[in-house]
Every structure is written in structure tokens, then in C-alpha cells.
Scaffold this motif. Structure first.
Motif, PDB file in Angstrom:
ATOM      1  N   LEU A 145       0.837  -1.195   0.000  1.00  0.00           N
ATOM      2  CA  LEU A 145       0.000   0.000   0.000  1.00  0.00           C
ATOM      3  C   LEU A 145       0.869   1.242   0.000  1.00  0.00           C
ATOM      4  O   LEU A 145       1.908   1.264   0.658  1.00  0.00           O
ATOM      5  CB  LEU A 145      -0.869   0.056   1.262  1.00  0.00           C
ATOM      6  N   GLU A 146       0.425   2.257  -0.733  1.00  0.00           N
ATOM      7  CA  GLU A 146       1.013   3.580  -0.595  1.00  0.00           C
ATOM      8  C   GLU A 146       0.114   4.352   0.353  1.00  0.00           C
ATOM      9  O   GLU A 146      -1.067   4.531   0.092  1.00  0.00           O
ATOM     10  CB  GLU A 146       1.106   4.300  -1.935  1.00  0.00           C
ATOM     11  N   SER A 158      -4.722   8.637   3.697  1.00  0.00           N
ATOM     12  CA  SER A 158      -5.351   7.829   2.644  1.00  0.00           C
ATOM     13  C   SER A 158      -4.367   6.762   2.166  1.00  0.00           C
ATOM     14  O   SER A 158      -3.165   6.891   2.336  1.00  0.00           O
ATOM     15  CB  SER A 158      -5.792   8.713   1.477  1.00  0.00           C
ATOM     16  N   TRP A 159      -4.913   5.701   1.567  1.00  0.00           N
ATOM     17  CA  TRP A 159      -4.063   4.632   1.053  1.00  0.00           C
ATOM     18  C   TRP A 159      -4.668   4.016  -0.196  1.00  0.00           C
ATOM     19  O   TRP A 159      -5.870   4.079  -0.428  1.00  0.00           O
ATOM     20  CB  TRP A 159      -3.839   3.551   2.116  1.00  0.00           C
ATOM     21  N   HIS A 160      -3.779   3.415  -1.006  1.00  0.00           N
ATOM     22  CA  HIS A 160      -4.219   2.625  -2.163  1.00  0.00           C
ATOM     23  C   HIS A 160      -3.170   1.558  -2.467  1.00  0.00           C
ATOM     24  O   HIS A 160      -1.997   1.716  -2.155  1.00  0.00           O
ATOM     25  CB  HIS A 160      -4.493   3.511  -3.390  1.00  0.00           C
ATOM     26  N   ARG A 161      -3.635   0.488  -3.043  1.00  0.00           N
ATOM     27  CA  ARG A 161      -2.777  -0.646  -3.395  1.00  0.00           C
ATOM     28  C   ARG A 161      -1.871  -0.259  -4.557  1.00  0.00           C
ATOM     29  O   ARG A 161      -2.321   0.338  -5.523  1.00  0.00           O
ATOM     30  CB  ARG A 161      -3.660  -1.837  -3.784  1.00  0.00           C
ATOM     31  N   ALA A 216      -7.863  -4.246  -5.980  1.00  0.00           N
ATOM     32  CA  ALA A 216      -7.964  -2.885  -5.433  1.00  0.00           C
ATOM     33  C   ALA A 216      -8.053  -2.940  -3.913  1.00  0.00           C
ATOM     34  O   ALA A 216      -8.748  -3.786  -3.354  1.00  0.00           O
ATOM     35  CB  ALA A 216      -9.187  -2.177  -5.990  1.00  0.00           C
ATOM     36  N   GLU A 260      -8.213   0.371  -1.199  1.00  0.00           N
ATOM     37  CA  GLU A 260      -8.066   1.815  -1.039  1.00  0.00           C
ATOM     38  C   GLU A 260      -9.013   2.309   0.047  1.00  0.00           C
ATOM     39  O   GLU A 260     -10.011   1.670   0.351  1.00  0.00           O
ATOM     40  CB  GLU A 260      -8.327   2.567  -2.341  1.00  0.00           C
ATOM     41  N   PHE A 318      -9.496   5.614   3.429  1.00  0.00           N
ATOM     42  CA  PHE A 318      -8.942   6.727   4.197  1.00  0.00           C
ATOM     43  C   PHE A 318      -9.492   6.736   5.615  1.00  0.00           C
ATOM     44  O   PHE A 318     -10.534   6.161   5.902  1.00  0.00           O
ATOM     45  CB  PHE A 318      -9.226   8.074   3.520  1.00  0.00           C
TER      46      PHE A 318
END
Length: 75
Positions: free
Chosen positions: A33-34, A44-47, A54, A56, A58
Motif C-alpha cells: 500500500l502507498e 489515505s491509502w491505495h494498493r 484494489a 483503497e 482513508f
């Protein structure tokens, strides 16, 4: 969550590796995750890669009632 560690730390942006094994399943899943600190009140995060298509979301933290209480939103 079985394992979690920081892969890359760039201040307010981090790459996190996670390994999970959902209850009742014998297999594990892994992904990176970023995670970004958008401001002092939101993360916030997303793969970026891994086993899922997916991931993602927050966390948002907001003061209410003049700061006497806190509203936390997870999405």
C-alpha cells in the motif's frame, strides 16, 4: 493481519507491505500500500501491487462540539 512493515519511508508518503490471512481460510494474501498523510487530519491509502485488484480507503479525523469530541470517518 499476519505481518506489516514499512518498505519505503518518504516522510508523509510510505509504502507498507501487508500479509493477511482471513479467518477461516488456509491461504495468505500479500500486497503493498502507498499511504499518504493528506494533512494532519486525514490519511489515505491505495494498493500499488499484490494479490488484490484494489485496496483503497482513508481515515479522516474532525473535531466537533468545539473540539470536545472527535468524529472519525473510515471509508
Amino acid at each position: 493481519l499476519k505481518k506489516c512493515h514499512v518498505v519505503l519511508d518518504k516522510g508523509s508518503t510510505k509504502i507498507i507491505h501487508q500479509q493477511i490471512r482471513p479467518t477461516g481460510l488456509m491461504t495468505t494474501f500479500q500486497y503493498n500500500l502507498e499511504i499518504k498523510e493528506v494533512n494532519q487530519k486525514q490519511i489515505s491509502w491505495h494498493r500499488v501491487d499484490g494479490d488484490f485488484k484494489a485496496v483503497e480507503g482513508f481515515w479522516k479525523i474532525e473535531p466537533v462540539d468545539g473540539g470536545r469530541h472527535t468524529l472519525v470517518t473510515y471509508a
